[in-house]
Every structure is written in C-alpha cells, then in structure tokens.
Design an enzyme around this catalytic site. Structure first.
Site, PDB file in Angstrom:
ATOM      1  N   HIS A  82      -0.147 -11.111   3.034  1.00  0.00           N
ATOM      2  CA  HIS A  82       0.266 -10.176   1.991  1.00  0.00           C
ATOM      3  C   HIS A  82       1.777 -10.190   1.912  1.00  0.00           C
ATOM      4  O   HIS A  82       2.469 -10.075   2.920  1.00  0.00           O
ATOM      5  CB  HIS A  82      -0.204  -8.750   2.290  1.00  0.00           C
ATOM      6  CG  HIS A  82       0.401  -7.744   1.346  1.00  0.00           C
ATOM      7  ND1 HIS A  82      -0.096  -7.540   0.081  1.00  0.00           N
ATOM      8  CD2 HIS A  82       1.470  -6.918   1.486  1.00  0.00           C
ATOM      9  CE1 HIS A  82       0.648  -6.620  -0.525  1.00  0.00           C
ATOM     10  NE2 HIS A  82       1.604  -6.233   0.304  1.00  0.00           N
ATOM     11  N   ASP A 161      -7.505   3.935  -3.540  1.00  0.00           N
ATOM     12  CA  ASP A 161      -6.088   3.579  -3.598  1.00  0.00           C
ATOM     13  C   ASP A 161      -5.572   3.590  -5.029  1.00  0.00           C
ATOM     14  O   ASP A 161      -4.491   4.108  -5.303  1.00  0.00           O
ATOM     15  CB  ASP A 161      -5.864   2.199  -2.976  1.00  0.00           C
ATOM     16  CG  ASP A 161      -4.424   1.733  -3.150  1.00  0.00           C
ATOM     17  OD1 ASP A 161      -3.534   2.420  -2.616  1.00  0.00           O
ATOM     18  OD2 ASP A 161      -4.204   0.727  -3.829  1.00  0.00           O
ATOM     19  N   ARG A 168       0.340   9.469  -7.322  1.00  0.00           N
ATOM     20  CA  ARG A 168       1.648   9.446  -6.643  1.00  0.00           C
ATOM     21  C   ARG A 168       2.759   9.052  -7.600  1.00  0.00           C
ATOM     22  O   ARG A 168       3.870   9.565  -7.530  1.00  0.00           O
ATOM     23  CB  ARG A 168       1.598   8.460  -5.469  1.00  0.00           C
ATOM     24  CG  ARG A 168       0.747   8.937  -4.297  1.00  0.00           C
ATOM     25  CD  ARG A 168       0.481   7.806  -3.320  1.00  0.00           C
ATOM     26  NE  ARG A 168       1.733   7.203  -2.852  1.00  0.00           N
ATOM     27  CZ  ARG A 168       1.838   5.944  -2.451  1.00  0.00           C
ATOM     28  NH1 ARG A 168       0.778   5.145  -2.474  1.00  0.00           N
ATOM     29  NH2 ARG A 168       2.991   5.488  -2.023  1.00  0.00           N
ATOM     30  N   SER A 183      -1.845   2.454   1.475  1.00  0.00           N
ATOM     31  CA  SER A 183      -2.156   1.814   0.199  1.00  0.00           C
ATOM     32  C   SER A 183      -2.288   0.305   0.371  1.00  0.00           C
ATOM     33  O   SER A 183      -3.260  -0.312  -0.084  1.00  0.00           O
ATOM     34  CB  SER A 183      -1.063   2.144  -0.821  1.00  0.00           C
ATOM     35  OG  SER A 183      -1.250   1.429  -2.023  1.00  0.00           O
ATOM     36  N   LYS A 187      -6.440  -2.065   1.127  1.00  0.00           N
ATOM     37  CA  LYS A 187      -6.939  -3.194   0.348  1.00  0.00           C
ATOM     38  C   LYS A 187      -7.124  -4.429   1.226  1.00  0.00           C
ATOM     39  O   LYS A 187      -8.073  -5.199   1.038  1.00  0.00           O
ATOM     40  CB  LYS A 187      -5.964  -3.495  -0.799  1.00  0.00           C
ATOM     41  CG  LYS A 187      -5.970  -2.408  -1.881  1.00  0.00           C
ATOM     42  CD  LYS A 187      -4.926  -2.626  -2.940  1.00  0.00           C
ATOM     43  CE  LYS A 187      -3.539  -2.334  -2.423  1.00  0.00           C
ATOM     44  NZ  LYS A 187      -2.541  -2.092  -3.456  1.00  0.00           N
TER      45      LYS A 187
END
Length: 449
Positions: A82, A161, A168, A183, A187
């Site tokens: 990621h 999320d 948010r 968050s 995932k």
C-alpha cells in the site's frame, strides 16, 4: 447499549471496549445511528485519541463490516503493498510484476486517485480495454491462471470505512492518527493479505509533511497489522520531489514498462527494488530472501533481464487490455500539445516542489478535483531535472503534455512556483528515511492521538 454512553465515555477520555466499538461500527453501517451522533464520537476520538487496543478493535470491526476476502485458494501466503500516494508514484505497476516474476502470486485490489493524479486503476485504464471492475470470480480466476490480478476495490470490502470517511471529511475529523490508520488498514485486512508492505510518503507532495508524522502513522499501522496477525513492514519514503520522470497516467504506464525492461529513471528503479525486496522478505517467511542486500541484487538482475514483463503482459491480456500498447508504447494515448518549461536561473536546483507539479498536472486534467471528474489519460508532465542538478537559464526542466491551450497556460503558471534555485551546491534528496517492522512498531505510546 446506547450510543450516548459511548460518546460520553470517549468525551471523558475513557477507553471503549471491543463490544462497544463493534456496536458502533455495526449499527452505523446499518444506518441505525444518525450522523450527528457518529460525528460526535469521531470528534471525541480526534480530541482524546484511542489506545492501541481500541485502534486495533476499530480496524478489525471496520474490516469485518463487509466481505473479508480469503485468498488461500490462490496462494498459501498473500503479500500486498500500500502506498499513501504521491506525485509520479507508479511503483505498483513495476513492483507487482517484478514480485510475481519470482513465482509469488499477486491478487491486489487497488483504488482511484483523488487530487494530484490518477490512482493505479486510472493509470491502467490508459490501456485500451483494460477491465478494472472484475467480479470476485473473475478476479480469483485471473490471479490463479496468470499469477497476477489487479482490480478495483469491491464496495463490499470495509463499507464502514467509506461511510466514516465521508463523514470525517465534512466534520473536521480527518487529522486523527487512529482514524487515519484504521481507515487504511481496515481495507488491507479485508483484502486478504497475510503480509503487507506500507510505502508511507512524507514531504510537500504527501499527506504527511514531516518525518515525525510519517513515522507515527507507519508505526501505528504496523502495530495494527501485527496485532491482527499480519506480517508488516513500513518504508518511510521521500515525496518532496516527483518520483521518476513521468507524472500523468499514460506517461507513467510507459515509464513503468521501460523500468520493467531494464531501463527507467534511477530513482524509480531503486524505489521499486526496495519495496519489492520487503515484499519478498515477508513472502519468504524467514526461509527465503532473508538477506536484503542479496535480494536487492537479485531483483536488479531480474529487472535487467526484463523478467517482470511476462507477468504484466499476461495480466493485461487476461483483463482485456490491448497488449500491443505495452509492447509498442507509441500506441498509448498521446497529448496533442507539448511545451517546454525552462530554467529561469543558472545554478543548482534547490527544490522541485512535488505538490506544485502535482497541482499543475491536475490543471491539465490528469487527476480529479472531485470523484466525478473525468481523467485525460494522455496529459501530464515529464520532469527532467532533480534536486541537486546544476542547470543553466534556458535549460529544459520539464515537458508539459496537454490537450487544451487554456489548461496548458494554467499548468505553466503553476510550474513557475515549482522550482527553486541556489547559487551553491545542493545535496540530493534521499529516497527513504527508514523502515519500521513489526518489532519496532511494538514500542509506541499507549494512547494514540
């Protein structure tokens, strides 16, 4: 259980237990908790933080709010990466085929870009016919048959999320370490990876501006993954100038292919080798790829041999893409206009502000200001200089690719603010600022704010 009780506890700085956190995520995802109460709890979390245990439980509850992928029918150990995003960050397009060339299956769900540039899916859609919206069955079949699949994230993965992030975004609760970390990691956990390498960017072109901020976020995410039973590593990488030369979707695809063929910019090549080495280290589980120096050398030889091209070509073909655009990159989308951006002064390049280059690319149409904006895959900017280079006034620093004269003018105006010069020598920027693995991530404050 009453939502008001959770709000009051967190308002008073008290921890929420696992049942309370699961209640909140379950009921809010189901639409049984109103936005005003959820926003109140998010604000209390933003102000008072969460303990490590709370943050882990929040992440697990968000991951479990939808489908949880099981990739064991594809491979016995799934490794994923990621990136927190950046300008010119096309590393996924190089790293995943490179890792797959070692026989490590890759089944990755990725996202689209919002802001500076396109996400990985947007870059891949520069290839005619490439399908990113796959059913779970298609995704699994392609991963099994070709060793590599890269598709859009299912809406059924971590739906909590998406709901919480939208709230948010409009309630001033985005800058909260527990909420940011949960968050991202919810995932990743839902996507089924056993080992996860995080590429956490820092600098003017990243969400985290300082090394301290990036290190804190990386440490929290590594903790969460470790506590959830995942193998973790986080690289802290510099995003004060664009990565590589190309910024823009089709331009980045072409640069990624050049890198897989043994060429490409030196900084992109080195960055991809480091990320891939960490992925192979996790996938080896202490039996293979233990010595990182040896692994880096092996990866460099694999790049020079063009070994990553076959996994990429197999994936493109399996997902309906025009393979001819990969074997002959002149077939990729091309912009109608090209303009040179030249050095204004003679001296050393003191800065190439990644955010300014990113905004200029957005002005051309390569990214999205809103989620509904269309992307022009052909446009973008090639950055030919790096911090520390010596240049003379009039030297070409960048080439701007555009399809609209007005957008080109806007981009050129933004680039006027993107470069700084120095009369004295300037040190080159580092690629990385360190690595955090599960062992280091275990030492952190008890409360995360």
């Amino acid at each position: 259980m009453q939502m008001i009780t959770l709000i009051e506890k967190k308002r008073d700085g008290l921890p929420l237990d696992a049942d309370e956190i699961r209640f909140f995520i379950r009921e809010y995802t189901a639409g049984r908790i109103p936005d005003y109460q959820a926003a109140a709890l998010l604000m209390a979390i933003t102000l008072n933080g969460m303990s490590r245990a709370e943050t882990v439980q929040l992440t697990l509850a968000m991951a479990a709010s939808g489908d949880m992928l099981d990739l064991s029918d594809i491979c016995d150990y799934a490794v994923d990466k990621h990136s927190s995003g950046g300008v010119g960050d096309k590393t996924t397009l190089v790293v995943l085929p490179l890792v797959a060339s070692f026989g490590v299956p890759i089944a990755k769900m990725s996202g689209r870009g919002l802001g500076f540039g396109g996400g990985t899916l947007d870059k891949l859609e520069s290839i005619d016919g490439f399908a990113v919206n796959l059913s779970e069955g298609e995704f699994r079949r392609i991963a099994r048959e070709t060793g590599m699949a890269l598709a859009g994230q299912s809406q059924s993965l971590a739906p909590a999320d998406g709901l919480l992030y939208a709230l948010r975004d409009v309630t001033g609760t985005v800058p909260s370490w527990p909420l940011i970390a949960s968050s991202i990691m919810s995932k990743k956990l839902a996507a089924g990876a056993n080992g996860i390498v995080l590429d956490v960017k820092l600098g003017c072109g990243a969400f985290m501006k300082t090394l301290g901020e990036a290190r804190d976020l990386a440490r929290i995410m590594v903790q969460i993954g470790g506590d959830a039973g995942r193998d973790m590593a986080a690289l802290l990488s510099d995003m004060n100038q664009p990565l590589g030369v190309a910024v823009g979707n089709a331009l980045e695809v072409a640069e990624a292919v050049e890198t897989l063929q043994g060429g490409g910019p030196a900084d992109l090549r080195a960055h991809c080798i480091e990320v891939a080495a960490q992925m192979l280290r996790l996938a080896g589980r202490g039996q293979r790829f233990v010595d990182l120096d040896d692994t880096r050398n092996l990866l460099a030889r694999q790049l020079d041999a063009g070994a990553g091209m076959q996994p990429l070509l197999r994936m493109v073909a399996a997902q309906g893409g025009d393979v001819a655009q990969i074997t002959d990159m002149s077939r990729l989308p091309k912009a109608r206009l090209r303009a040179a951006f030249s050095a204004r002064e003679t001296g050393a390049v003191a800065a190439i502000f990644a955010d300014k280059v990113g905004w200029a690319t957005l002005a051309l149409g390569a990214g999205r200001a809103t989620k509904t904006d269309a992307i022009d895959h052909a446009v973008g900017i090639e950055v030919h200089a790096s911090v520390g280079d010596q240049v003379a006034a009039g030297d070409r620093l960048m080439t701007v690719h555009a399809n609209d004269e007005d957008k080109l003018a806007s981009a050129m105006a933004l680039l006027d603010e993107a470069v700084a010069y120095s009369e004295t020598a300037v040190a080159r920027l580092p690629l990385f600022h360190g690595v955090i693995d599960s062992a280091e991530g275990a030492t952190s404050p008890s409360t995360i704010v």
